[in-house]
Motif scaffolding. Structure first.
Motif, short mmCIF file in Angstrom:
data_model
loop_
_atom_site.label_atom_id
_atom_site.label_comp_id
_atom_site.label_asym_id
_atom_site.label_seq_id
_atom_site.Cartn_x
_atom_site.Cartn_y
_atom_site.Cartn_z
N LYS A 868 -37.72 58.86 91.62
CA LYS A 868 -37.77 57.99 91.68
C LYS A 868 -37.66 57.49 90.33
N VAL A 869 -36.42 56.78 89.70
CA VAL A 869 -36.65 56.31 88.52
C VAL A 869 -36.59 54.58 88.32
N TYR A 870 -37.62 54.09 88.07
CA TYR A 870 -38.29 52.47 87.59
C TYR A 870 -37.60 52.58 86.62
N TYR A 871 -36.82 51.09 86.30
CA TYR A 871 -36.15 50.36 85.28
C TYR A 871 -36.07 49.09 85.29
N TRP A 872 -36.81 48.66 84.30
CA TRP A 872 -36.05 47.13 83.20
C TRP A 872 -35.91 47.09 82.98
N LYS A 873 -35.52 45.28 82.40
CA LYS A 873 -34.99 45.26 80.89
C LYS A 873 -35.99 44.24 80.58
N GLU A 874 -36.36 44.38 79.56
CA GLU A 874 -37.44 43.61 78.54
C GLU A 874 -36.90 42.26 77.93
N ARG A 875 -35.74 42.78 76.89
CA ARG A 875 -34.78 41.87 76.53
C ARG A 875 -33.58 42.17 76.47
N SER A 876 -32.57 40.65 76.30
CA SER A 876 -31.34 41.42 75.31
C SER A 876 -32.07 41.30 73.96
N LEU A 877 -31.21 42.15 72.97
CA LEU A 877 -30.98 42.22 71.18
C LEU A 877 -30.87 40.48 71.00
N HIS A 878 -30.35 39.97 71.63
CA HIS A 878 -29.55 38.59 71.05
C HIS A 878 -30.85 37.70 71.03
N LYS A 879 -30.96 36.85 70.26
CA LYS A 879 -32.00 35.79 70.53
C LYS A 879 -31.07 34.90 70.90
N HIS A 880 -29.80 34.09 70.54
CA HIS A 880 -29.67 33.53 71.46
C HIS A 880 -29.29 33.98 73.28
N ASN A 881 -29.78 34.67 73.15
CA ASN A 881 -29.43 35.66 75.08
C ASN A 881 -30.48 35.76 75.13
N PRO A 882 -31.52 34.86 75.83
CA PRO A 882 -32.51 35.86 76.37
C PRO A 882 -32.45 35.99 77.34
N TYR A 883 -32.91 37.21 78.61
CA TYR A 883 -32.88 37.64 79.45
C TYR A 883 -34.35 38.49 80.20
N HIS A 884 -34.49 38.12 81.86
CA HIS A 884 -35.38 39.04 82.10
C HIS A 884 -35.11 39.47 83.95
N MET A 885 -34.89 40.78 83.83
CA MET A 885 -34.17 40.89 85.00
C MET A 885 -36.18 42.35 85.33
N GLU A 886 -35.83 41.99 86.88
CA GLU A 886 -36.92 42.51 87.30
C GLU A 886 -37.06 44.04 87.60
N LYS A 887 -38.17 44.89 87.74
CA LYS A 887 -37.89 46.57 88.55
C LYS A 887 -36.89 46.54 89.09
N LEU A 888 -35.94 47.91 88.94
CA LEU A 888 -35.06 48.41 89.49
C LEU A 888 -35.31 49.86 89.41
N ILE A 889 -34.77 50.51 91.49
CA ILE A 889 -35.54 51.79 91.37
C ILE A 889 -34.12 52.30 91.42
N LEU A 890 -33.88 53.44 91.09
CA LEU A 890 -32.88 54.58 91.63
C LEU A 890 -33.81 55.81 92.46
N MET A 891 -33.07 56.11 93.53
CA MET A 891 -33.71 56.83 94.37
C MET A 891 -32.48 58.53 94.25
N PHE A 892 -33.31 59.32 93.78
CA PHE A 892 -32.58 61.52 94.03
C PHE A 892 -32.94 61.81 94.56
N SER A 893 -32.48 62.10 95.57
CA SER A 893 -33.06 63.22 97.00
C SER A 893 -33.09 64.16 96.39
N GLY A 894 -34.04 64.97 97.28
CA GLY A 894 -33.95 66.33 96.94
C GLY A 894 -35.08 66.73 94.84
N ASN A 895 -34.09 68.08 95.18
CA ASN A 895 -34.63 68.91 93.88
C ASN A 895 -33.78 68.36 92.97
N HIS A 896 -33.83 67.28 92.37
CA HIS A 896 -32.92 67.16 90.67
C HIS A 896 -34.61 66.88 89.63
#
Length: 1243
Positions: A868-896
């Motif tokens: 499982k790959v957990y990833y989330w957006k910390e912030r936007s690099l543009h000062k006028h466009n702040p953003y926050h996203m909850e953690k997302l999960i990508l699941m790779f079944s098997g021996n990847h």
């Protein structure tokens, strides 16, 4: 003297019995023995080669020689005679020599170093079928009522011919008590009648050896009464015989043959005695036979030719005596006595002398016991030489018909010939004396199997040989005692006989042959089989025509024998008719006809016995019946269980009334009162034509059976149950299935299985033997027995270790088969390690790829489910466009070890980590890392407003894009004229989303379009993992009426959409499709507008016939142009004014857009040229760099003129204002000059 003769007789009797059992094997030394020879009286066919047989055996193989008429016959000197290899048989080729040249008396001699054997005398005579002597036979005229004899007197042949009388049509002449043929062939009439007159009395003689028939000249017989004789006397006086002049009256019998009151006749013993009495008289007399001194032997006596012949076959001395024949009619009788004497050529009393095998020092006897009438004389020879001329032998003594050997020694082997003769014939036989010293041997094949039916006689062979003669002893099975009493009978030839065999007599038998030189044993087997019996015989049937009938024939037979059921009709084969259906135990006849009536017999054959039974079928006419009522059948009755075995039984029943609807099948059900009392289960089905079923059963079940019948109306009520049949318990036949091993805790192993049913248990005390062991460790099986359970928990196991598992069924009567090995694992635990060497590569603004090293299998501690790959957006690099996203999960079944992270936001800062997970849960987290995404393509401005619109200026205002995806550095403004026929579409921005709506994650970017001649070109960028990418398009505002059309892209990032209709706008989007359980990814939609264009008949232009037609038209036009040119040159130039008039304002002569042709023209003046079709003298039309209208350059523009000053450049209208956009965005209107050039180049 008498005492010594009695001793000799006893010795002879004893040795005779022993000799009968001896057959010297051919691998042992022995004198010759004649095995085949031609008969004594050998009549040959003169048309075929002569073959004189003489074959013999011996060790060494004998040599052969012949005598002819008492002297040596030198075969080598006669080129026509050859001797077959390894034989003494002579073959005489008669192609160069007549057969009668080889007539004579032949004798064959076979010799080797142990003795000489000779054949009997073979008399060779040629068969003869001489012709009838030619004679002129006068017609015979007789008075009606007198007797008559027609002589045959055939020629003497060899062998004598067979006589019969026929007419010209080769039809046998009718015979009766009045007319009959005698033994010598003459035809006798006791009295003649008028109907006996005919001119074709023909005697035939058939010679059987040559199969030829000789014919006597026809005899004419005319029967007349007295008046007729007087009328025809003159015609027949000179050349006819008149037998009677007086009228014929009735008279008593007299004998035509034999003559006198008595006679005598001699017959040889064993031949046929034929006595004959033929009488004449009127009325026809009747013949009677009696034996004066006794009764006629009824079994050997027959009467032929209407009792005129008495025939006794196989005559013996008892047939001698006086025989009396009597002829009788109503006027009286007469008799004749025949004295019969029976003589006899020599014959054997106790058979021919038998070969004698003796050991050195033994005693033996050869006997030549024969008789005859008169008494024959007996002479002995040794090796073909009279015994009195043979070398003396002190161990040999000849006494009349006996040779006695005493204390015989090696070297005394020889062949002795016994010749017995009297006046009626002779006998000659060879018998050898073979002196051998040989250990016993048994000649019967070893391990031979004898099969016999119970209560029948059984004989087990033990053919043996040895010298001295071995003693035979029989043993059975354990060899506890010899078999020499009841019920066993041991014969001298070694055969063991059981008069009435029983099942207990089956087994292994040992035959032991023993003499002073050794012992030899041979083993054979006896199998006593049950007899074949018909339990239910077919019954007499009366059936209406058109109905069906079933004959039952239920048979019981030994299960080890293969039965064959055969049905016969009237003792013949069944007719070849599809209506007759033969089943294993029945015969069904459908649609019965009158021809089916008869006696039907079922015959059950096995290799050892058979049984049969018959029944008659009577077919009657169908009687009128009321309306047919169809009902369910009545239940079957008379359920009977037969042929009961441990795991099978035969069930028979009697069908109930079928109620006018044939029974289609029978359903057999059973109840297990031991395990499921009160529940009936379906067991099997059988066709409706059968009334028996062989049922396979399970052990340890208390069966009760019932039968239901089914017809078209439904099932009958169940029959009454059969009697209970209990099968004996046995060990299980199978083991539990679906054996699995898994863990519920990290330190246990749960073994589960599917338990057996009560029917599968096969016996009481069902339990399960559970076995397990670690797979990777060499260890013994751990075992535990459980009852009433389907799982067992093993505690204290290591975490996630492979195990081998077995579950075996056990009951009180045994164990099941060896179970198959299943595999499982003990319980899982959480992984103890995180992935290492985690790295991430940013591929573009929305896609990244993460890599890691797989966690070692031992540290996973369970079944690897994936990463499982957990990833989330910390912030936007543009000062006028702040953003926050909850953690997302990508699941790779098997021996990847890698995975793609799509749907990222451009120009953003992300954090991520990776962890492994198994069936128990997730493992530790890898160190959290961060990455930045680059800038992406910004979104469209959120609004565009036109303000301050003037004639030549306007003001545009817009708002920044909602999703900037980076720092905005500027805007690009594109515009074009407002014509709907623009060749380049305007990409419309998608609908604006609400500010708080989350943008979907799309793997597509930079989607653009352009329209060209081939179609609409769609281009894009793609960074998604899905391989199935395609373009969808649909006509604008038609959703719900039409479906989205799909165009595959085959891995590229651009595609040309062909076949789009001009003048329509299309919604276009890209789609990426993953697995069936993943959502589709869509790009932003484009609106593509396709301009309307003139239609072109492209398809016809490519046809060959059209091209040829156009070429012909072009040639015709060229000829017309040449003619016009010539006419113009002759008539002078035409004025420029006319041309100017012809080329007025182009608004009045536009180019037609629908067919690419010019306006109408007038040809009312022949000298006027075609408007708009002429070209300069050099054949070209010059054009400037631009095809735009001259209006763009002013009215005084520089046009093109012909040599006479007339203007020929035409155009269709003003073009729109030039597009100020750069590159391919600009467009131009179609030019009429282009159209003219195209037409000119085509012509």
């Amino acid at each position: 003297m008498m005492e010594r003769r009695m001793d000799t007789a006893l010795l002879v009797l004893l040795m005779g019995h022993l000799a009968a059992a001896l057959e010297v094997p051919l691998d042992l030394p022995q004198p010759p023995t004649i095995t085949h020879q031609s008969p004594k009286d050998y009549i040959i066919d003169p048309r075929e080669n002569i073959v004189i047989h003489c074959d013999a055996k011996g060790k060494p193989h004998p040599s052969f020689s012949w005598t002819r008429n008492g002297t040596h016959f030198d075969i080598d000197e006669d080129a026509n005679v050859v001797m077959r290899p390894h034989s003494g048989t002579l073959v005489v080729d008669i192609s160069r020599e007549k057969a009668d040249h080889y007539e004579g008396v032949y004798q064959c001699t076979a010799r080797n170093k142990h003795g000489t054997a000779v054949s009997h005398n073979i008399v060779i005579r040629q068969s003869r079928s001489p012709l009838w002597s030619k004679e002129r036979i006068k017609p015979i005229v007789v008075q009606e009522g007198v007797s008559l004899v027609l002589p045959c007197r055939p020629p003497a042949g060899l062998p004598p011919p067979i006589i019969f009388w026929m007419d010209n049509n080769f039809q046998r002449l009718p015979q009766s008590s009045r007319v009959s043929q005698s033994l010598n062939g003459d035809l006798y009439f006791s009295n003649v009648l008028r109907e006996d007159s005919r001119n074709d009395y023909i005697c035939y003689a058939r010679f059987p050896h040559t199969q030829t028939i000789q014919q006597k000249q026809p005899i004419t017989v005319k029967v007349l009464n007295l008046d007729a004789i007087n009328d025809t006397m003159a015609a027949f006086y000179n050349d006819t015989d008149l037998f009677s002049e007086d009228p014929v009256d009735e008279r008593k019998p007299t004998f035509l043959i034999p003559s006198g009151s008595s006679s005598s006749q001699t017959v040889l013993r064993g031949q046929v005695l034929e006595l004959e009495c033929i009488a004449e008289g009127l009325p026809t007399p009747e013949i009677f036979w009696t034996k004066v001194s006794g009764d006629l032997p009824s079994e050997r006596t027959s009467f032929l030719y209407y009792k005129k012949n008495l025939r006794i076959v196989n005559a013996s001395a008892a047939d001698a005596g006086d025989y009396r024949c009597e002829a009788k009619n109503k006027l009286g009788s007469v008799h004749h006595t025949i004295h019969v004497s029976v003589k006899a050529s020599p014959y054997w009393i106790a058979g021919a002398p038998r070969n004698l095998v003796l050991a050195p020092g033994e005693n033996g006897v050869l006997t030549c016991r024969a008789s005859g009438t008169p008494k024959p004389s007996i002479t002995w020879s040794m090796n073909g030489i009279p015994i009195e001329n043979s070398p003396p032998d002190l161990s040999r003594k000849v006494e009349d018909d006996t040779i006695i050997f005493t204390d015989i020694q090696m070297g005394s082997s020889a062949v002795y010939q016994c010749n017995v003769s009297n006046g009626h014939g002779y006998l000659m036989a060879n018998a050898f004396v073979n002196v051998l010293s040989e250990a016993p041997r048994v000649l019967t094949p070893a391990n031979k199997v004898y099969q016999v039916i119970k209560n029948h006689r059984a004989r087990i062979d033990c053919a043996f040989f040895g010298s001295p003669i071995p003693k035979i002893t029989w043993f059975k099975d354990s060899r506890s005692s010899t078999l020499d009493g009841d019920p066993y009978i041991q014969h001298d030839n070694g055969t063991l006989e059981i008069h009435t065999a029983q099942a207990r007599n089956s087994g292994k038998y040992t035959c032991a042959a023993r003499n002073m030189l050794g012992i030899y044993e041979n083993h054979v087997y006896l199998e006593v089989k049950e007899p074949t019996r018909i339990l239910r015989q077919p019954e007499y049937k009366v059936v209406q025509r058109g109905r069906s009938v079933v004959f039952e024939c239920k048979v019981k037979h030994d299960p080890t024998l293969v039965p064959t059921m055969t049905w016969l009709k009237d003792d013949g084969e069944l007719p070849d008719d599809d209506r007759l259906i033969v089943d294993s135990d029945s015969l069904t006849i459908t649609d019965v006809t009158e021809s089916d009536g008869g006696v039907y017999t079922c015959v059950m054959n096995t290799t050892l016995d058979h049984d049969s039974a018959s029944a008659e079928l009577t077919v009657v006419e169908a009687t009128p019946t009321p309306a047919v009522v169809y009902e369910r059948p009545d239940p079957p009755t008379d359920l009977e269980l037969t042929d009961q075995k441990k795991r099978s039984v035969q069930l028979t029943w009697t069908p109930g009334d079928e109620h006018n609807s044939p029974i289609q099948k029978f359903l057999i059900q059973y109840e297990d009162s031991l395990h499921h009392r009160g529940h009936w289960h379906n067991l099997t089905e059988v066709p409706g034509t059968r009334t028996t079923a062989h049922l396979k059963l399970s052990p340890y079940v208390h069966y009760t059976f019932r039968v239901l019948a089914l017809n078209a109306m439904g099932f009958s009520r169940p029959s009454f149950p059969s009697r209970m049949f209990k099968t004996e318990p046995a060990g299980p036949d199978e083991n539990p299935k679906d054996v699995e091993g898994f863990g519920t805790e990290h330190d246990n192993l749960v073994i589960s299985w599917k338990p057996l049913t009560g029917l599968q248990s096969n016996g009481p005390g069902l339990r399960y033997r559970v076995m397990w062991r670690q797979k990777a460790v060499e260890s013994d099986w751990s075992t535990v027995t459980v009852s009433n359970n389907s799982r067992f928990v093993v505690s204290g196991t290591p975490t996630f270790v492979p195990y081998e598992l077995k579950v075996q069924a056990v009951n009180d009567h045994g164990v099941g088969p060896e179970p198959a090995i299943a595999r499982g694992y003990s319980g899982e635990d959480l992984p103890v390690a995180a992935p290492e060497n985690v790295q991430l590569v940013v591929l573009n603004s929305t896609l990244a790829e993460v890599h890691w090293d797989p966690v070692p299998h031992k540290l996973i501690r369970g079944h690897l489910k994936g990463y499982k790959v957990y990833y989330w957006k910390e912030r936007s690099l543009h000062k006028h466009n702040p953003y926050h996203m909850e953690k997302l999960i990508l699941m790779f079944s098997g021996n990847h070890s890698r995975g793609m992270v799509p749907g990222l936001h451009p120009f953003s800062l992300y954090s991520f980590n990776v962890r492994v997970y198994n069936g128990k849960g997730e493992g530790p987290v890898s160190p959290t890392q961060q990455f930045e995404t680059p800038e992406g393509v910004p979104g469209a401005p959120t609004s565009l407003i036109v303000t301050n619109s003037n004639l030549d200026t306007l003001t545009l205002e817009w708002s920044p894009p909602h999703d900037r995806k980076g720092r905005i550095t500027g805007y690009t403004l594109k515009y074009q004229p407002g014509s709907t026929q623009s060749s380049h579409p305007i990409a419309q921005p998608p609908p604006r989303r609400p500010p708080n709506e989350a943008l979907p994650v799309s793997p597509f970017g930079n989607v653009s379009s352009s329209v060209g001649e081939e179609g609409a070109l769609i281009s894009w960028e793609y960074w998604g993992p899905e391989k199935n990418v395609y373009v969808e398009y649909i006509v604008e505002n038609s959703e719900g009426e039409q479906e989205w059309q799909k165009e595959p892209v085959n891995g590229s990032q651009n595609v040309v959409l062909k076949g789009l209709k001009g003048g329509l706008s299309y919604r276009v989007r890209l789609v990426a499709k993953g697995h069936h359980d993943q959502p589709l990814h869509h790009s932003e939609e484009l609106l593509v507008t396709v301009p309307a264009v003139a239609s072109r008949q492209v398809d016809i232009a490519t046809q060959g016939w059209f091209i040829g037609l156009m070429c012909a038209i072009a040639l015709l036009i060229l000829i017309l142009l040449i003619i016009c040119f010539i006419q113009r040159n002759k008539g002078g130039k035409y004025p420029v004014k006319e041309k100017e008039d012809a080329h007025t304002d182009p608004e009045f002569q536009p180019m037609k857009e629908d067919d690419c042709t010019f306006g109408e023209y007038s040809d009312n003046e022949d000298h006027k040229p075609l408007k708009g079709s002429r070209t300069p003298s050099n054949g070209t039309v010059k054009r400037d760099d631009s095809d735009d209208s001259l209006v763009d350059y002013g009215e005084g523009g520089d046009g093109q003129f012909n040599e006479d000053g007339s203007f020929i450049g035409q155009y269709s209208g003003k073009s729109g204002s030039r597009d100020t956009a750069v590159g391919h965005e600009s467009s131009e209107a179609p030019s009429p000059i282009n159209a003219m050039n195209s037409l000119n180049s085509f012509v």
